[in-house]
Design a protein around this motif. Structure first.
Motif, PDB file in Angstrom:
ATOM      1  N   LEU A   1      30.942  33.701  45.022  1.00  0.00           N
ATOM      2  CA  LEU A   1      31.611  34.884  44.500  1.00  0.00           C
ATOM      3  C   LEU A   1      33.110  34.711  44.338  1.00  0.00           C
ATOM      4  N   ARG A   2      33.649  33.555  44.714  1.00  0.00           N
ATOM      5  CA  ARG A   2      35.097  33.354  44.676  1.00  0.00           C
ATOM      6  C   ARG A   2      35.590  33.136  43.241  1.00  0.00           C
TER       7      ARG A   2
ATOM      8  N   LEU B   1      34.062  37.344  41.247  1.00  0.00           N
ATOM      9  CA  LEU B   1      34.329  38.775  41.254  1.00  0.00           C
ATOM     10  C   LEU B   1      35.752  39.101  40.817  1.00  0.00           C
ATOM     11  N   PHE B   2      36.639  38.111  40.921  1.00  0.00           N
ATOM     12  CA  PHE B   2      38.049  38.314  40.588  1.00  0.00           C
ATOM     13  C   PHE B   2      38.571  37.119  39.795  1.00  0.00           C
ATOM     14  N   ALA B   3      39.691  37.352  39.130  1.00  0.00           N
ATOM     15  CA  ALA B   3      40.415  36.278  38.455  1.00  0.00           C
ATOM     16  C   ALA B   3      41.885  36.397  38.830  1.00  0.00           C
TER      17      ALA B   3
ATOM     18  N   LEU C   1      42.575  40.163  39.831  1.00  0.00           N
ATOM     19  CA  LEU C   1      42.054  41.207  38.958  1.00  0.00           C
ATOM     20  C   LEU C   1      40.534  41.161  38.937  1.00  0.00           C
ATOM     21  N   ARG C   2      39.923  42.319  38.937  1.00  0.00           N
ATOM     22  CA  ARG C   2      38.477  42.390  38.809  1.00  0.00           C
ATOM     23  C   ARG C   2      38.049  41.816  37.478  1.00  0.00           C
ATOM     24  N   THR C   3      36.976  41.051  37.485  1.00  0.00           N
ATOM     25  CA  THR C   3      36.412  40.559  36.237  1.00  0.00           C
ATOM     26  C   THR C   3      35.709  41.713  35.533  1.00  0.00           C
ATOM     27  N   GLY C   4      35.587  41.596  34.227  1.00  0.00           N
ATOM     28  CA  GLY C   4      35.012  42.693  33.457  1.00  0.00           C
ATOM     29  C   GLY C   4      33.502  42.713  33.429  1.00  0.00           C
TER      30      GLY C   4
END
Length: 222
Positions: free
Chosen positions: A7-8, A32-34, A142-145
């Protein structure tokens, strides 16, 4: 074989997936994030006794300002962060296998008092003790879309959680009624706690290290 779900964010997710494949694991990547770099002002290095980084993303995204601190004693949480600092031109980086608080104690024991901490906008708490730590955010996550990722998780999967923030998001999207279908490996006790309760199994390695997380995954997947 149980799949391992990473999930990283990238580029770390791809590196973890490659290490997992080397161990014969079936890896799937769901970042889950970028990370995104932030503008920041680099204060004079003469103000500080040491430099602290708790994330490899800080070394990758700090930009040209990071080079100003190459003459300071550098401390890193984890091998990945230390490697990123070395790639940025830092020599003799002290690697801490514990969390930020453990490294802060090491910095104080080495006789330093004023520390510059380059970090993300959101960081795990650090007990500074006698240290004075000035923290500057050089990146944010940032949350991924992508939507619907939680619904696509296959029952029986081993979920790898590399941060408390990822644990919080996982707990929000995977409710208690589904958690007994998944095994959980978190990088630290703080990340583990953020995931909540009710998982088929939940554990963290003795030190916050990607290799140790994968070693636990291999045992679950045997």
């Amino acid at each position: 074989m149980r799949p391992v779900v990473i999930l990283r964010p990238e580029p770390g997710a791809g590196k973890t997936a490659a290490r997992a494949a080397e161990r014969g694991l079936e890896a799937r990547v769901f970042p889950l994030f970028a990370p995104r770099a932030l503008e920041w002002h680099a204060p004079a290095p003469e103000r500080f006794d040491a430099l602290l980084l708790t994330s490899a993303n800080a070394a990758r995204l700090a930009g040209e300002g990071l080079a100003r601190y190459r003459k300071l004693p550098a401390y890193a949480v984890g091998r990945a962060t230390a490697k990123a600092l070395e790639e940025a031109g830092f020599a003799d980086v002290v690697v801490g296998d514990g969390d930020g608080t453990a490294v802060a104690r090491r910095i104080a024991a080495d006789g330093h008092g004023h520390v510059l901490h380059l970090a993300g906008r959101t960081v795990a708490p650090i007990d500074a003790g006698a240290l004075r730590i000035d923290r500057i955010a050089v990146y944010e996550m940032l949350r991924t879309g992508e939507e619907g990722w939680a619904e696509r998780l296959e029952a029986g999967s081993v979920l790898l959680v590399h941060s408390p923030r990822a644990g919080e998001l996982l707990a929000r999207h995977v409710g208690p009624e589904r958690r007994s279908s998944f095994h959980l490996i978190a990088i630290s006790p703080a990340a583990l706690a953020a995931c909540g309760a009710g998982w088929a199994s939940a554990q963290a390695p003795d030190k916050p290290d990607d290799e140790r997380m994968l070693a636990l995954a291999v045992r679950l997947c045997e």
